[in-house]
Write a protein that holds these residues in place. Structure first.
Motif, PDB file in Angstrom:
ATOM      1  N   LYS A 139       0.818  -1.251   0.161  1.00  0.00           N
ATOM      2  CA  LYS A 139      -0.038  -0.042  -0.076  1.00  0.00           C
ATOM      3  C   LYS A 139       1.005   1.197   0.024  1.00  0.00           C
ATOM      4  CE  LYS A 139      -4.028   2.434   0.656  1.00  0.00           C
ATOM      5  NZ  LYS A 139      -4.707   2.389  -0.306  1.00  0.00           N
ATOM      6  N   ARG A 140       0.537   2.236  -0.768  1.00  0.00           N
ATOM      7  CA  ARG A 140       1.388   3.447  -0.803  1.00  0.00           C
ATOM      8  C   ARG A 140       0.365   4.942  -0.655  1.00  0.00           C
ATOM      9  NH1 ARG A 140       5.765   4.709  -5.110  1.00  0.00           N
ATOM     10  NH2 ARG A 140       6.807   3.807  -3.288  1.00  0.00           N
ATOM     11  N   TRP A 141       0.660   5.594   0.207  1.00  0.00           N
ATOM     12  CA  TRP A 141      -0.218   6.802   0.206  1.00  0.00           C
ATOM     13  C   TRP A 141       0.541   7.972  -0.238  1.00  0.00           C
ATOM     14  CZ3 TRP A 141       0.149   3.031   4.045  1.00  0.00           C
ATOM     15  CH2 TRP A 141      -1.328   2.474   4.278  1.00  0.00           C
ATOM     16  N   ASN A 142       0.096   8.490  -1.153  1.00  0.00           N
ATOM     17  CA  ASN A 142       0.768   9.821  -1.845  1.00  0.00           C
ATOM     18  C   ASN A 142       0.245  11.036  -1.243  1.00  0.00           C
ATOM     19  OD1 ASN A 142       3.148   8.930  -3.459  1.00  0.00           O
ATOM     20  ND2 ASN A 142       1.472   8.184  -4.890  1.00  0.00           N
ATOM     21  N   LEU A 143       0.462  11.662  -0.263  1.00  0.00           N
ATOM     22  CA  LEU A 143      -0.012  12.726   0.458  1.00  0.00           C
ATOM     23  C   LEU A 143       0.368  14.046  -0.225  1.00  0.00           C
ATOM     24  CD1 LEU A 143       0.192  11.329   3.757  1.00  0.00           C
ATOM     25  CD2 LEU A 143      -1.839  10.926   2.416  1.00  0.00           C
ATOM     26  N   ASP A 144      -0.288  15.205   0.154  1.00  0.00           N
ATOM     27  CA  ASP A 144       0.407  16.499  -0.536  1.00  0.00           C
ATOM     28  C   ASP A 144       1.816  16.763  -0.151  1.00  0.00           C
ATOM     29  OD1 ASP A 144      -1.839  17.479  -1.676  1.00  0.00           O
ATOM     30  OD2 ASP A 144      -2.579  18.710  -0.085  1.00  0.00           O
ATOM     31  N   ASP A 145       2.383  16.459   1.241  1.00  0.00           N
ATOM     32  CA  ASP A 145       3.500  16.932   1.534  1.00  0.00           C
ATOM     33  C   ASP A 145       4.458  15.440   1.959  1.00  0.00           C
ATOM     34  OD1 ASP A 145       3.932  19.549   0.844  1.00  0.00           O
ATOM     35  OD2 ASP A 145       2.189  19.895   2.328  1.00  0.00           O
ATOM     36  N   ALA A 146       4.007  14.463   1.940  1.00  0.00           N
ATOM     37  CA  ALA A 146       4.122  13.204   2.451  1.00  0.00           C
ATOM     38  C   ALA A 146       4.015  11.838   1.602  1.00  0.00           C
ATOM     39  CB  ALA A 146       3.710  13.157   3.777  1.00  0.00           C
ATOM     40  N   GLN A 147       4.824  11.103   1.868  1.00  0.00           N
ATOM     41  CA  GLN A 147       4.472   9.702   1.364  1.00  0.00           C
ATOM     42  C   GLN A 147       4.439   8.528   2.455  1.00  0.00           C
ATOM     43  OE1 GLN A 147       7.054   7.172  -1.124  1.00  0.00           O
ATOM     44  NE2 GLN A 147       5.793   7.875  -2.853  1.00  0.00           N
ATOM     45  N   ALA A 148       3.584   7.478   2.467  1.00  0.00           N
ATOM     46  CA  ALA A 148       3.850   6.619   3.335  1.00  0.00           C
ATOM     47  C   ALA A 148       3.668   5.220   2.592  1.00  0.00           C
ATOM     48  CB  ALA A 148       2.759   6.715   4.372  1.00  0.00           C
ATOM     49  N   ASN A 149       4.434   4.175   3.035  1.00  0.00           N
ATOM     50  CA  ASN A 149       4.422   2.717   2.176  1.00  0.00           C
ATOM     51  C   ASN A 149       4.325   1.740   3.353  1.00  0.00           C
ATOM     52  OD1 ASN A 149       5.264   3.823  -0.439  1.00  0.00           O
ATOM     53  ND2 ASN A 149       6.602   4.546   0.545  1.00  0.00           N
ATOM     54  N   VAL A 150       3.690   0.848   2.883  1.00  0.00           N
ATOM     55  CA  VAL A 150       3.846  -0.477   3.578  1.00  0.00           C
ATOM     56  C   VAL A 150       4.363  -1.820   2.363  1.00  0.00           C
ATOM     57  CG1 VAL A 150       2.870  -2.532   4.733  1.00  0.00           C
ATOM     58  CG2 VAL A 150       2.156  -0.182   5.118  1.00  0.00           C
ATOM     59  N   PHE A 151       5.428  -2.080   2.623  1.00  0.00           N
ATOM     60  CA  PHE A 151       6.209  -3.337   1.904  1.00  0.00           C
ATOM     61  C   PHE A 151       6.178  -4.373   2.535  1.00  0.00           C
ATOM     62  CE2 PHE A 151       8.226   0.827   0.735  1.00  0.00           C
ATOM     63  CZ  PHE A 151       8.479   0.844  -0.503  1.00  0.00           C
ATOM     64  N   VAL A 152       5.935  -5.662   1.689  1.00  0.00           N
ATOM     65  CA  VAL A 152       6.162  -6.898   2.476  1.00  0.00           C
ATOM     66  C   VAL A 152       7.243  -7.777   1.440  1.00  0.00           C
ATOM     67  CG1 VAL A 152       4.185  -6.875   3.678  1.00  0.00           C
ATOM     68  CG2 VAL A 152       4.071  -7.807   1.284  1.00  0.00           C
ATOM     69  N   TRP A 153       7.580  -8.828   2.027  1.00  0.00           N
ATOM     70  CA  TRP A 153       8.630  -9.485   1.089  1.00  0.00           C
ATOM     71  C   TRP A 153       8.714 -10.868   1.580  1.00  0.00           C
ATOM     72  CZ3 TRP A 153      10.723  -5.337   3.691  1.00  0.00           C
ATOM     73  CH2 TRP A 153      11.511  -5.446   5.118  1.00  0.00           C
ATOM     74  N   GLY A 154       9.318 -11.852   0.693  1.00  0.00           N
ATOM     75  CA  GLY A 154       9.274 -13.296   1.011  1.00  0.00           C
ATOM     76  C   GLY A 154      10.372 -13.820   0.374  1.00  0.00           C
ATOM     77  N   GLY A 155      10.812 -14.864   0.604  1.00  0.00           N
ATOM     78  CA  GLY A 155      12.106 -15.528  -0.267  1.00  0.00           C
ATOM     79  C   GLY A 155      12.311 -16.964   0.370  1.00  0.00           C
ATOM     80  N   LEU A 156      13.286 -17.600  -0.402  1.00  0.00           N
ATOM     81  CA  LEU A 156      13.568 -19.009  -0.252  1.00  0.00           C
ATOM     82  C   LEU A 156      14.988 -19.070  -0.667  1.00  0.00           C
ATOM     83  CD1 LEU A 156      10.935 -21.113  -1.493  1.00  0.00           C
ATOM     84  CD2 LEU A 156      11.335 -20.832   0.916  1.00  0.00           C
ATOM     85  N   GLY A 157      15.795 -19.645   0.356  1.00  0.00           N
ATOM     86  CA  GLY A 157      17.219 -19.683   0.222  1.00  0.00           C
ATOM     87  C   GLY A 157      18.050 -20.895   1.028  1.00  0.00           C
ATOM     88  N   SER A 158      19.308 -20.824   0.972  1.00  0.00           N
ATOM     89  CA  SER A 158      20.152 -21.569   1.694  1.00  0.00           C
ATOM     90  C   SER A 158      20.878 -21.082   2.736  1.00  0.00           C
ATOM     91  CB  SER A 158      20.982 -22.345   0.636  1.00  0.00           C
ATOM     92  OG  SER A 158      22.059 -23.313   1.089  1.00  0.00           O
ATOM     93  N   ALA A 159      21.173 -21.953   3.711  1.00  0.00           N
ATOM     94  CA  ALA A 159      21.954 -21.341   5.003  1.00  0.00           C
ATOM     95  C   ALA A 159      22.906 -22.424   5.282  1.00  0.00           C
ATOM     96  CB  ALA A 159      20.967 -20.735   6.163  1.00  0.00           C
ATOM     97  N   THR A 160      23.985 -21.843   5.675  1.00  0.00           N
ATOM     98  CA  THR A 160      25.005 -22.579   6.508  1.00  0.00           C
ATOM     99  C   THR A 160      25.451 -22.011   7.856  1.00  0.00           C
ATOM    100  OG1 THR A 160      26.775 -21.473   5.382  1.00  0.00           O
ATOM    101  CG2 THR A 160      26.127 -23.643   4.516  1.00  0.00           C
ATOM    102  N   GLY A 161      26.060 -22.638   8.773  1.00  0.00           N
ATOM    103  CA  GLY A 161      26.477 -22.127   9.988  1.00  0.00           C
ATOM    104  C   GLY A 161      27.541 -22.670  10.626  1.00  0.00           C
TER     105      GLY A 161
END
Lengths: 114, 217
Positions: free
Chosen positions: B85-107
């Motif tokens: 979601k993005r809100w473009n306001l007169d003097d401001a901007q607000a956003n909500v981002f989401v993400w997801g991913g898959l990968g590999s890990a070592t440790g």
């Protein structure tokens, strides 16, 4: 007398046809945009607008919340296309208007400190 | 407190050369490359391409080193970021981002590699004078679950315009879970950006450096 009037009318009609047949002059277009708060916003918008073949230059002012562009002689970009470009860039266009000023004059105006 | 103030001052002095906040999607048809050094606990490199202003795709590589037991995790993920979601306001901007991913890990606390699942969100609000952002980044596998929550509050000493050098002073609070660190890590940062380049530098309250560079093109 009547012949004179007809001649005048014919001349006026011809002049009007010639005038409308002239190529469209370069356009300066200004847009009021909401959500313009950062340089990255401006960068994305500039990139979108420069992608139009008709665009010659772009001015973005965060302070004035304004995006302006000039077009090549004889070309123009429809309002709907401009609105779509900015919407596709993630911004909201409040107004589009044509200016008689050159883009350099617009640039000087928006950069002028109060 | 003295250490924190010293950190703030040093952060300002360290500043070298950013929008007020890093976003997982910069702009449509734009590429973002970002590298961050998070006070020795977290290091990350990300590269994303955004076909649209609401979507970017790319990869991220992250290394975490536990301040508690020395445990190290190296995680590589393929990730998609979505502007919810993005809100473009007169003097401001607000956003909500989401993400997801898959990968590999070592440790160094487990053998071999494991499947890593990544999910996160960022909510932000920005004017030309102030900005606020809250970000949460979760990595999970059969061997660990870790989350890094970051809260940032920034203010600009002057209102920049496009083509100007923009300067931001930022206070950051970061919390690590999953055995990475105990307690909230505070940092004072200076962020400078111009055009598509951003550099950020500062110190944590413990005097550890935090650095970040990002390029959008």
């Amino acid at each position: 007398m009547r012949n004179g009037k007809n001649t005048l009318f014919a001349f006026a009609a011809f002049a009007a046809v010639i005038a409308t047949a002239q190529p469209v002059a370069a356009a300066t277009i200004e847009m009021d945009v909401n959500g313009l708060v950062c340089a990255f916003c401006a960068q994305g918008i500039e990139k979108k607008l420069r992608a139009f073949p008709a665009t010659t230059d772009v001015v973005v002012s965060l302070e004035k919340k304004l995006v302006a562009l000039s077009t090549k002689d004889g070309t123009d970009i429809a309002d709907d296309e401009l609105k779509k470009a900015l919407t596709d860039a993630g911004y909201t266009v409040k107004a589009v208007r044509r200016e008689s000023e050159s883009l350099d004059e617009v640039r000087r105006r928006v950069e002028a400190k109060p | 407190m003295l250490k924190f103030l010293a950190g703030t001052g040093a952060g300002i002095l360290l500043a070298l050369a950013q929008s007020a906040q890093a976003k997982p999607i910069a702009f449509a048809d734009g590429t973002t490359v970002m590298a961050e050094y998070g006070a020795g606990t977290m290091r990350e490199v990300q590269a994303f391409y955004a076909p649209y202003y609401w979507l970017s795709l790319g990869a991220a590589v992250q290394r975490t080193d536990s301040d508690i037991d020395g445990g190290r995790r190296d995680i590589g993920t393929l990730r998609a970021n979505y502007l919810l979601k993005r809100w473009n306001l007169d003097d401001a901007q607000a956003n909500v981002f989401v993400w997801g991913g898959l990968g590999s890990a070592t440790g160094n606390r487990f053998r071999g590699s494991v499947l890593d699942r990544n999910a996160g969100f960022q909510a932000d609000y920005e004017t030309r004078k102030v900005y606020f952002s809250l970000m949460s980044d979760l990595h999970e596998s059969e061997r660990y679950s870790q989350r890094i929550d970051t809260l940032q509050l920034g203010f600009a000493p002057y209102e920049h315009d496009y083509k100007d050098l923009a300067t931001w002073f930022v206070v950051q609070a970061r919390d690590y879970t999953g055995g990475l660190r105990r307690g909230v890590e505070w940092a004072a940062l200076v962020r400078l950006f111009k055009g598509g380049a951003w550099v950020e530098a500062g110190l944590t309250a413990e005097g550890k450096p935090q650095l970040m560079a990002m390029f959008n093109f």
